[in-house]
Design a protein around this motif. Structure first.
Motif, mmCIF file in Angstrom:
data_model
loop_
_atom_site.group_PDB
_atom_site.id
_atom_site.type_symbol
_atom_site.label_atom_id
_atom_site.label_comp_id
_atom_site.label_asym_id
_atom_site.label_seq_id
_atom_site.Cartn_x
_atom_site.Cartn_y
_atom_site.Cartn_z
ATOM 1 N N GLY A 12 32.981 -34.867 33.793
ATOM 2 C CA GLY A 12 32.111 -33.704 33.727
ATOM 3 C C GLY A 12 32.833 -32.386 33.515
ATOM 4 N N PHE A 13 34.154 -32.360 33.788
ATOM 5 C CA PHE A 13 34.854 -31.071 33.637
ATOM 6 C C PHE A 13 36.115 -31.140 32.774
ATOM 7 N N THR A 14 36.770 -32.308 32.639
ATOM 8 C CA THR A 14 38.028 -32.357 31.883
ATOM 9 C C THR A 14 37.903 -31.913 30.418
ATOM 10 N N PRO A 15 36.812 -32.265 29.694
ATOM 11 C CA PRO A 15 36.737 -31.810 28.299
ATOM 12 C C PRO A 15 36.723 -30.289 28.145
ATOM 13 N N PHE A 16 36.261 -29.584 29.182
ATOM 14 C CA PHE A 16 36.156 -28.129 29.089
ATOM 15 C C PHE A 16 37.512 -27.430 29.225
ATOM 16 N N LEU A 17 38.572 -28.230 29.532
ATOM 17 C CA LEU A 17 39.903 -27.643 29.669
ATOM 18 C C LEU A 17 40.575 -27.399 28.323
ATOM 19 N N PHE A 18 39.990 -27.940 27.234
ATOM 20 C CA PHE A 18 40.662 -27.951 25.933
ATOM 21 C C PHE A 18 40.115 -26.917 24.938
ATOM 22 N N SER A 19 39.482 -25.893 25.419
ATOM 23 C CA SER A 19 38.967 -24.811 24.568
ATOM 24 C C SER A 19 37.978 -25.319 23.526
ATOM 25 N N LEU A 20 37.169 -26.314 23.901
ATOM 26 C CA LEU A 20 36.158 -26.846 22.989
ATOM 27 C C LEU A 20 34.877 -26.015 23.072
ATOM 28 N N THR A 21 34.092 -26.103 22.025
ATOM 29 C CA THR A 21 32.748 -25.522 22.095
ATOM 30 C C THR A 21 31.911 -26.361 23.059
ATOM 31 N N ASP A 22 30.812 -25.832 23.528
ATOM 32 C CA ASP A 22 29.953 -26.566 24.457
ATOM 33 C C ASP A 22 29.460 -27.876 23.846
ATOM 34 N N THR A 23 29.161 -27.857 22.549
ATOM 35 C CA THR A 23 28.668 -29.064 21.868
ATOM 36 C C THR A 23 29.717 -30.167 21.885
ATOM 37 N N ASN A 24 30.952 -29.831 21.547
ATOM 38 C CA ASN A 24 32.029 -30.822 21.542
ATOM 39 C C ASN A 24 32.384 -31.286 22.952
ATOM 40 N N ALA A 25 32.351 -30.374 23.907
ATOM 41 C CA ALA A 25 32.668 -30.739 25.295
ATOM 42 C C ALA A 25 31.638 -31.717 25.848
ATOM 43 N N LEU A 26 30.357 -31.493 25.557
ATOM 44 C CA LEU A 26 29.308 -32.407 26.007
ATOM 45 C C LEU A 26 29.461 -33.778 25.362
ATOM 46 N N MET A 27 29.754 -33.805 24.058
ATOM 47 C CA MET A 27 29.954 -35.079 23.363
ATOM 48 C C MET A 27 31.154 -35.823 23.950
ATOM 49 N N ALA A 28 32.230 -35.095 24.227
ATOM 50 C CA ALA A 28 33.418 -35.726 24.814
ATOM 51 C C ALA A 28 33.103 -36.352 26.174
ATOM 52 N N THR A 29 32.276 -35.692 26.973
ATOM 53 C CA THR A 29 31.880 -36.222 28.277
ATOM 54 C C THR A 29 31.130 -37.545 28.135
ATOM 55 N N ILE A 30 30.193 -37.604 27.203
ATOM 56 C CA ILE A 30 29.407 -38.829 26.977
ATOM 57 C C ILE A 30 30.310 -39.969 26.511
ATOM 58 N N LEU A 31 31.206 -39.684 25.563
ATOM 59 C CA LEU A 31 32.089 -40.723 25.025
ATOM 60 C C LEU A 31 33.083 -41.213 26.079
ATOM 61 N N LEU A 32 33.520 -40.311 26.948
ATOM 62 C CA LEU A 32 34.435 -40.713 28.018
ATOM 63 C C LEU A 32 33.780 -41.715 28.965
ATOM 64 N N ILE A 33 32.521 -41.500 29.289
ATOM 65 C CA ILE A 33 31.806 -42.424 30.179
ATOM 66 C C ILE A 33 31.677 -43.800 29.528
ATOM 67 N N ILE A 34 31.362 -43.826 28.233
ATOM 68 C CA ILE A 34 31.270 -45.104 27.504
ATOM 69 C C ILE A 34 32.624 -45.811 27.522
ATOM 70 N N LYS A 35 33.678 -45.046 27.243
ATOM 71 C CA LYS A 35 35.033 -45.609 27.230
ATOM 72 C C LYS A 35 35.402 -46.194 28.583
ATOM 73 N N ALA A 36 35.072 -45.490 29.645
ATOM 74 C CA ALA A 36 35.422 -45.929 30.994
ATOM 75 C C ALA A 36 34.719 -47.231 31.365
ATOM 76 N N LEU A 37 33.457 -47.366 30.978
ATOM 77 C CA LEU A 37 32.677 -48.548 31.332
ATOM 78 C C LEU A 37 33.158 -49.812 30.622
ATOM 79 N N THR A 38 33.849 -49.646 29.491
ATOM 80 C CA THR A 38 34.342 -50.813 28.737
ATOM 81 C C THR A 38 35.855 -50.985 28.867
ATOM 82 N N ALA A 39 36.511 -50.162 29.679
ATOM 83 C CA ALA A 39 37.977 -50.164 29.764
ATOM 84 C C ALA A 39 38.539 -51.510 30.219
ATOM 85 N N TRP A 40 37.826 -52.216 31.104
ATOM 86 C CA TRP A 40 38.344 -53.469 31.649
ATOM 87 C C TRP A 40 38.562 -54.517 30.555
ATOM 88 N N THR A 41 37.742 -54.481 29.506
ATOM 89 C CA THR A 41 37.920 -55.467 28.420
ATOM 90 C C THR A 41 39.246 -55.238 27.715
#
Length: 449
Positions: free
Chosen positions: A336-365
């Motif tokens: 929820g907060f790490t993407p905002f550390l990289f000087s992204l626009t709000d649109t890109n930061a929100l997208m990064a948050t969603i993709l990170l959650i997807i990545k985390a849920l499939t990481a075990w594979t």
């Protein structure tokens, strides 16, 4: 927990922690680069990210060949055949330099058509071209670093690559700040400054490894003549080629997936880059286990301790799954907060948050499949490695990304879910080849020196 299991995991940690720290430093360097470049502009992030995608292909081809050589270094070390280690190592050095020279020629003369596969925006293309044109200077020292690092790790001396990586990290961060922003009277070079800092850091890293090699690695040194039979050279080559092909196929596949993501919307390239940067911290933790797999399984097979090697594999799989589970939880908790550390626009930061959650849920594979990859490789079953990694990447994630982006016109989130979710099928394929048991071999009994 049984006493022998406790001792086993202590051994794994002893091997793993220095490698984890080294990979952590590498990722911190990448993250710092992205943070600093982000201060210049989002288009600079995209340009540097694309240039690094090209370097990534070269890096993985080197990874494949050097680790093919590492199979023999590990098993011959386990069999206490110190007399041939230097020859095997020098055979690896020569081929790594040839790969580097070929990559330099390609990146110089085919730069524009390659970069144009990723980007349409001319400004972003300019940043990518500037960065890559300077980065090619580091290709030869990086090829030497790769082979030396493999030798240190498969022989169980994991601290020196960590120390060399730390020195490269300090060099890179300091020079990044000075050259990107023009501190202390230096010119403000922005993207070019980031590339120059990276090149200098890689020369520092390889110098440390070469200087310390003779002190810490018994039997490893540079020599003019390689005293290996033609049959032995061919045996090494036959094991390394499938790994090289695998890494080439896999890396090109990942790049095509990235191109398809860019096709959906080039706007989200910074978000995808940030997701890769953050999620790589999970792989940092696993990287130590991968070295432990190579050392423990490779040495065990070289000694002829087959049943022990099979039992160790089970324990390593449990550890890898635990690491990826913990890493996934951390990514979700901080998404929820790490993407905002990289000087992204709000649109890109929100997208990064969603993709990170997807990545985390499939990481075990990824954790399970990667462990099986290193087990098969340690036993020389490189053809199965090629099937479960390189070939599967094209039959699964690449194909799905093409269909989703080019034919179904799905948005980035649904495409990302399909590409990452297919890892469940990869787990089943990896399990089949693990149980098949072709990796359970002592190569020192079959290769003529």
């Amino acid at each position: 927990m049984r006493k022998d299991t406790v001792q086993f995991y202590k051994k794994v940690l002893k091997l793993s922690i220095p490698v984890m720290l080294q990979q952590l430093l590498n990722n911190v360097v990448n993250m710092t680069d992205t943070l600093m470049i982000g201060k210049v502009g989002e288009l600079c992030i995209s340009g540097v990210a694309v240039a690094n995608k090209v370097f990534f292909i070269y890096q993985l081809i080197l990874f494949g060949y050097s680790n093919g050589v590492g199979i023999f270094l590990s098993q011959y070390n386990g069999a206490n055949r110190k007399d041939v280690l230097a020859d095997i190592f020098n055979e690896g050095i020569r081929k790594c330099i040839l790969i580097a020279l070929l990559a330099i020629v390609i990146c110089i003369f085919l730069q524009s058509p390659i970069l144009s596969l990723y980007l349409a925006d001319h400004t972003t293309l300019g940043y990518a071209s500037t960065y890559l044109s300077i980065l090619v200077i580091s290709f030869i020292p990086f090829s030497l670093t790769q082979m030396y690092s493999v030798a240190f790790r498969v022989l169980g001396v994991t601290k020196m690559p960590m120390i060399a990586g730390f020195c490269a990290f300090i060099t890179n961060v300091i020079l990044n700040a000075i050259l990107i922003f023009g501190l202390f009277g230096f010119p403000r070079l922005e993207v070019a400054g980031a590339a120059i800092a990276t090149v200098i850091a890689r020369f520092v890293e390889v110098a440390i490894l070469m200087i310390t090699c003779h002190k810490y690695l018994d039997g490893i040194y540079l020599k003019m003549k390689v005293d290996l039979s033609s049959m032995m050279k061919m045996t090494i080559f036959s094991k390394a080629i499938p790994l090289m092909c695998n890494e080439l196929i896999w890396s090109i596949g990942l790049n095509i997936i990235f191109i398809n993501y860019s096709y959906i919307d080039e706007l989200y390239i910074p978000a995808i880059t940030i997701v890769d940067t953050i999620s790589n911290f999970v792989y940092v933790m696993f990287s130590g286990v991968s070295v432990a797999v190579s050392f423990i399984v490779g040495n065990g097979l070289g000694k002829g301790e087959i049943e022990k090697a099979k039992y160790d594999v089970k324990r390593l799989l449990i550890l890898a799954l635990a690491i990826y589970f913990i890493g996934g939880v951390i990514i979700v908790a901080t998404s929820g907060f790490t993407p905002f550390l990289f000087s992204l626009t709000d649109t890109n930061a929100l997208m990064a948050t969603i993709l990170l959650i997807i990545k985390a849920l499939t990481a075990w594979t990824q954790g399970y499949s990667n462990t099986v990859y290193y087990v098969l490789r340690a036993g020389g079953d490189t053809k199965s490695v090629l099937l479960i990694d390189g070939v599967f990447t094209w039959a699964g994630p690449v194909l799905l990304s093409v269909i989703a982006s080019r034919f179904l016109s799905l948005d980035l989130v649904f495409t990302y879910i399909l590409v990452e979710g297919v890892g469940i099928i990869k787990v089943l394929v990896a399990t089949y080849f693990l149980k098949k048991g072709k990796w359970i071999r002592n190569l020192t009994n079959t290769a003529e020196v």
